[in-house]
Design an enzyme around this catalytic site. Structure first.
Site, PDB file in Angstrom:
ATOM      1  CG  HIS A  32      -1.878   1.144   1.255  1.00  0.00           C
ATOM      2  ND1 HIS A  32      -2.758   1.346   2.282  1.00  0.00           N
ATOM      3  CD2 HIS A  32      -2.082   2.173   0.400  1.00  0.00           C
ATOM      4  CE1 HIS A  32      -3.464   2.444   2.047  1.00  0.00           C
ATOM      5  NE2 HIS A  32      -3.077   2.969   0.921  1.00  0.00           N
ATOM      6  CD  GLU A  81       0.591   5.494  -1.164  1.00  0.00           C
ATOM      7  OE1 GLU A  81       1.426   5.496  -0.236  1.00  0.00           O
ATOM      8  OE2 GLU A  81      -0.634   5.586  -0.958  1.00  0.00           O
ATOM      9  CG  HIS A  85       2.760   8.712   2.123  1.00  0.00           C
ATOM     10  ND1 HIS A  85       2.326   9.155   3.360  1.00  0.00           N
ATOM     11  CD2 HIS A  85       1.654   8.196   1.514  1.00  0.00           C
ATOM     12  CE1 HIS A  85       1.029   8.897   3.497  1.00  0.00           C
ATOM     13  NE2 HIS A  85       0.595   8.335   2.391  1.00  0.00           N
TER      14      HIS A  85
END
Length: 216
Positions: A32, A81, A85
């Site tokens: 994930h 992502e 992040h």
């Protein structure tokens, strides 16, 4: 930020949460994301560029697929992502480019080998229930640390929760560390995955637990 969460999700559960474009989800745990524990969107000008990870694409499609959108050309998930992040994780030298960030996550995935570990412990997708404590004990025995396990709470009329996500915590030196130590810190990062109306939350130790083999 102090630590990284390395999150695996179980595609069948992700599809159960939001079956919009899900067909034939992989029957293995997929990535994930790799998330610093506090920061988000650290550098909005550092845009995702898929050509920087072109050498990784076949592994990315296999181990880090966009479960909800099965088209192989879709890079939205990775872009999200990276921008949310990856741009924060990039303060570490080993993660300071898109190729390093995604490449290191793939390396950690192989190193952790969650799929292999669960199989060795005799925990495999099934239509019968597991005890959450048994899953936790197996993982802790194997890795020597306590991961963070998230489930989909029982739906109306169900008695069991459904396992959906397992997160391992790493120090900045990329050493495994207990995730539980983080929970007491103030303002922990919200790692809830919300899709549609359903949401993952920390699994309940006392509820029977589904580890589903196919989308119901």
């Amino acid at each position: 930020w102090k630590k990284l969460y390395f999150a695996h999700h179980w595609p069948v559960t992700v599809c159960k949460m939001n079956a919009n474009d899900c067909h034939d989800p992989p029957e293995y745990w997929t990535i994930h994301g790799l998330w610093p524990d506090r920061a988000e969107d650290c550098n909005r000008t550092w845009h995702f560029n898929v050509t920087e990870i072109k050498d990784l694409l076949s592994d990315m499609r296999h181990y880090w697929p966009d479960v909800l959108h099965s088209s192989l050309n879709r890079t939205q998930f990775w872009k999200h992502e990276w921008e949310k992040h990856g741009t924060c994780a990039a303060t570490l030298e080993v993660l300071n480019s898109q190729k390093k960030y995604f490449g290191k996550a793939l390396e950690l995935y192989r190193h952790v080998d969650l799929n292999g570990c669960l199989l060795k412990a005799g925990i495999k997708p099934s239509s019968s229930y597991y005890k959450m404590t048994a899953i936790k004990e197996a993982l802790t025995r194997f890795y020597g640390v306590t991961p963070k396990i998230q489930c989909l709470p029982p739906e109306e009329g169900e008695e069991a929760q459904t396992i959906g996500q397992i997160e391992f915590c790493f120090t900045k030196e990329l050493q495994l560390v207990n995730c539980t130590a983080l929970e007491s810190e103030s303002n922990p990062m919200k790692t809830h995955l919300k899709l549609g109306t359903s949401e993952l939350s920390i699994c309940n130790d006392t509820l029977p637990t589904y580890y589903p083999s196919e989308v119901q």
